[in-house]
Every structure is written in C-alpha cells, then in structure tokens.
Enzyme design. Sequence first.
Site, mmCIF file in Angstrom:
data_model
loop_
_atom_site.group_PDB
_atom_site.id
_atom_site.type_symbol
_atom_site.label_atom_id
_atom_site.label_comp_id
_atom_site.label_asym_id
_atom_site.label_seq_id
_atom_site.Cartn_x
_atom_site.Cartn_y
_atom_site.Cartn_z
ATOM 1 N N LYS A 289 1.044 -1.054 -0.063
ATOM 2 C CA LYS A 289 0.418 0.179 0.075
ATOM 3 C C LYS A 289 1.026 1.493 -0.028
ATOM 4 C CE LYS A 289 -4.595 1.605 1.853
ATOM 5 N NZ LYS A 289 -5.342 1.587 3.376
ATOM 6 N N GLU A 377 -20.038 -4.568 10.144
ATOM 7 C CA GLU A 377 -20.174 -4.175 10.219
ATOM 8 C C GLU A 377 -21.535 -5.199 11.111
ATOM 9 O OE1 GLU A 377 -18.625 -1.370 7.853
ATOM 10 O OE2 GLU A 377 -19.576 -2.996 7.324
ATOM 11 N N ARG A 405 -25.070 -2.182 6.771
ATOM 12 C CA ARG A 405 -25.226 -2.946 6.703
ATOM 13 C C ARG A 405 -25.660 -4.045 7.478
ATOM 14 N NH1 ARG A 405 -19.844 -3.283 2.847
ATOM 15 N NH2 ARG A 405 -19.007 -1.616 4.602
#
Length: 647
Positions: A289, A377, A405
């Site tokens: 990353k 979540e 969600r």
Amino acid sequence: MSNDNNFKILNKIDSPSDLRKLSIDELPLLCDELRKDIIQEVAVNPGHLGSSLGATEITVACHYVFNTPEDRIVWDVGHQAYGHKILTGRRERFCENRKLGGLMPFPSPKESTFDTFTCGHASNSISAALGMAVAAKMTHHPERHVVAIIGDGAMSGGLAFEGLNNVSSQPNDLLIILNDNDMSIDRAVGGMQQYLINLDTNDTYNRIRFKASEWLKAKGLLNDERRKGIIRLNNAIKSALSQQQNLFEGMNIRYFGPFDGNNVIEVVRLLRQLKNMKGPKLLHLHTVKGKGYEPAEKSATIWHAPGKFDPETGERVVQDTNNKPPKFQHVFGKTLLELAKQNPHIVGVTPAMPSGCSMNIMMKEMPERSFDVGIAEGHSITFSAGMAKDGLQPFCNIYSSFAQRAYDNIIHDAAILNLPVVLCIDRAGLVGEDGATHHGSFDLAYLRPIPNVTIASPMNEHELRRLMYTAQLPDKGFFVIRYPRGGGVLVDWECPFEEIKVGIGRKLYDKTIRNFAENNVAILTIGPIGNDALSSIKEIEQEGKYKGRIAHYDMRFLKPIDESILEEVGKNFKHIITIEDGVRNGGLGTAVMEWLNDHEYFPHIQRLGIPDKFIEQGTVQQLRQICGIDKENIKQQIENKLQKVAN
C-alpha cells in the site's frame, strides 16, 4: 492533468486499446508514470492515495491482458481505482475527481462503460462478478471474461465469504484477484488476514499442475467430472504435504499464489496463463500500500487519504486547529475514554475504523477493552449485543452509510431484547466529496420505525458528551447517537457530565419581533444543523425587516420525540419548519407531521432535508446549498414564512 514530457508513455494512452499496443517491456515504465501522475494530482486535489498506488501494476496488467470493457473488471472498494480511471479515458478530467460536477469519487457505470459496478462499500465484488459471469453464459457471451479485484481488507467482509461460497457451487469461469496489502484503512485484523499472511503455495507446483491439466485436456483425458476429482485429490495431497489446508481450494476454487503484485511483467504472465482456464480461480497477489511513494509506504494509514501534500517532500498540509472547535469524532474518542475510566463495564467496538472514529484513543490506553472487528458491520452489532447480554456496556461506532449493512443485526440482535448497546453513528448526513455511496442520509429514517430504539442527535459537543454519559446509565436500553463528519462549534468543548432526560428537547429561542405576535413560525431542528437555524433566526431579528413571533426548538431526540414540545407548537403556531441533515422522507419532518395529524393539529408544515434522490460529490457546503439546507436557504425559508403570514 500532468500531460508533459515526463510522461512519454502515459501521454499516448487515451484508452485500454492504446495500452494493449505497448510491448510488455514498456509496462514497468508506464506503471512508474501512472503512479507519478496519481501522486501529483492527489497532492493538490485530495483523495485516496495509498491503495491506488499499490494497485497500479494490477490495473495495468488487467487492462493489458483483458479486452475491456467487453471483458468485465469488477473493482471492490474504489480506493484502488485511480489508475483505472486515468487509463480509461478520464485523465483529462482527473483533476476534477471528487469535485462538484466532476468525476465521481468511486467507479460507477453512470460515468463510464469501463466501470462495471458500484464499488463505494467493501466486499461486494465477488458476488457482483459472479452474477456477471452467469449472465454472460445466459446471454450468449460465452467468451466474456469476468474478473473481480478484491483488496484493502475487503476479504474480511461477510459478503465476500457469501460470494465465495456461491462461486464454488455455480458453474463459472470467474477469476478473483486478491490484492493483499495487509491493510484496510487502519491495519487489517482478524483470522482471515493472518491466514493470508501465512499462506504460501509453491509457484513451481502451480506451474506444473497447470501444464499437466492442459496436456490431459488436449489428449481428451480430462473432462469436467474427472477434473473435479483430480482437483480434490491434488488438494488433499497438497494439504497433507504442506500441513496446511488451503481455504479456497477447500471450496473447489483453484488457488494460485502468493505472487508479487507489484511486478507488472509477472502479473501479466500469470493473467495470460489463467485467462482461458475453466472453472473459478483465485490469484493471490501481495502488494505494498502506497507503493512507489516512500512516505505512503511507511505510514499507510495516514496516507490512505492524506489531504493535500507536497509531492516532492511528502509534507502534508495540516490545518491549524488551535482555537478551533474539535471534530465530533475527537470529542467522541476523548469522552469514551473518560467514561470507560469511570465505568469498568464499558467496552469499545469499531468495524475497521479506529482512527477515523477516534476509538484509537481508548485503544491506546485500554487495548483489552477495545475491539477492531474488521470490515464487518453486522458482526460488530451482534458482537456488541452479545457482550451487552452478559453484563458489559458496549459503545459501537459505525459510519452512517456503513451501518446500513447491519440493519437486520440492529433489529434482530439488539433491538428485540432492548440490549444496552450504544450505537454511535459517525459521518451522519452529507459527508462531501465521497459522494452518494458515503452520505449518511438514511439513518434517522430507517431507525425510527424500530421498536426499543432511542435515537438522539447532539447539536454541539457538550450535548454529545452528555448524551454519551446518559446512554451508559442503567436501564437505557439500545441507544443511538448520530453526529456528522467534521468540526462542531465549541472551542471550549469539555464540560461536566450531566444526564439528559430521554425524549426531552429544549427551547432555544422564542421572541416576538416588533411586537406583533400574530405572525408566528416555529423552527424544529435535530442535530448540529440547529446551529445554522439559530444563527439565521438571530440575523432576522437584528435586521428587523419582518415582524412576528419566531421560536426555535432543538428536539434532541427523534425517538421518543418530545410530545410536550409538539403540543405547544401545535397549539400556538400556524407555521412550522422542520430541518434535518437527513432524508426528508421518514425523518424528523415526517415524525412531526404524523404526531400533529394524529392529535388533530393542522398547521402548515415545511420539511427541509435531503430530497428523494441520491446526492453526488461536492463540498458539504455545496451539497447543502443544492439540498436547500444551508444557512442562507434556511434564513430565506423563515423569512418567506414571516412574509406570507404578514400578507
């Protein structure tokens, strides 16, 4: 656009068809130029930097090997896709990325045929790509290749596992590319992430196995049934020899990797090998990353979305916060730690956003009482409910758009038993440049119908602290506190803890201007937008253009709503304006209308809020103007009411 002599190859590319004209030896230089272009653009027009830098080679290789857009590339989490945008005809407009009227913040089929699906939230790529692979076969496109690129921690999401499970049972030729950078936004967590870190499959073994299967098919000795049996036998032998079960091959998904995902020539070679292979397969690529930009490689969390910075020095442009109100998330983080020191039952839970929601403050001092559960979540709610069931007091912090969600978990696992879970909804309302997928528009409307739910929204930092204190007191049940992205209004934000009586609002202003009370307007607000309403009312009073009575009520609670305020307003005011930073349909305005109608009060009610459409990207102020909930529009609507009454 940085279209100059520093980009000798990139300047030649307007679409992937141009990219496919390059020799493979030119691709590393193209990756370097593409990475440099992204850095230069994001430095002055902030966005998501680190993920796109890491995915550069994967992006180039996929468009080089596959015939896009006829072949489908399905991105998971649009954080990775800036290089994709630049290579697919949007380089000229990339300077407008995330701006009002400019490029959308994440790939969208509304913007480009190269963008195959919506990808603002994590973990949906495998399911969507499988649907496209099945559709290709059923709509006479058997040669179409479909590729799902999943990364940035999205493999930890439950939907990804549901998709994998279905991939293994449906006839398809889907290719899943796992862009494994050991990160989400904060560092990725969980058993799946550790599994990916430890997974090591021999490259030579995969090469020999692939060539052997091609030889057997050419001799007519390998049909589908034999192939499945051989795969199962190979997987068993391989697991025994390596003393490690491969999760993907255990689901009959061929696994290849891990390989270096930042070696573009290697990735092209792998994709060419896998392109026409039958059956579902997963290519595991390790990437870095922030690859190619040293500051981003060293501090991946900070450089996920760093804001403006100097591309040469890596120095970030950090705003001076001295003598300015703090962000609501900072007040939440500090207050949570204070409360946890007082109440040993308090624990903190976040689905992969400890820095974004400031739960990292508590994590630093109380790691044993703080839980980052990854991009999950729904699990975060049920996990919190389980702890609440057996004596703990969880504070679960979720961004508003991501909490969508977890709707079933909220109802089934927290609300039915009225468990003492405090759900702190961050980034509520319009959030700005992240656009339609990230606005927290719907939480007030979708939570209000659920029984056993207390819903509150603080107007300022003091109110947030007091609501958090109130929520953890005994017998408060399932308690929701929602607040917006960004700063509040109080520099001196620390205050003593005091209980706020549930369901009780407050009157902030009630005056008759120019001694004429027959013109009357009541303003009912919830949350920080009440500060703009109050400021507008005071300006109207100072200007003295109109006459009449104006009253302003901060409702505080959407549920239970303050019925004494509604009765007072119903009896004394002919005109009511409700204001909320959420959708008009189903929120505060709807609740007020329902109660007044049920109790036979019939004033004229005007609801200000987000209209019944998806709002795209722009600054928060620009979007509030579009939605009619900025300070100037609020002031104008109040003045219009006073003028109409006077006439």
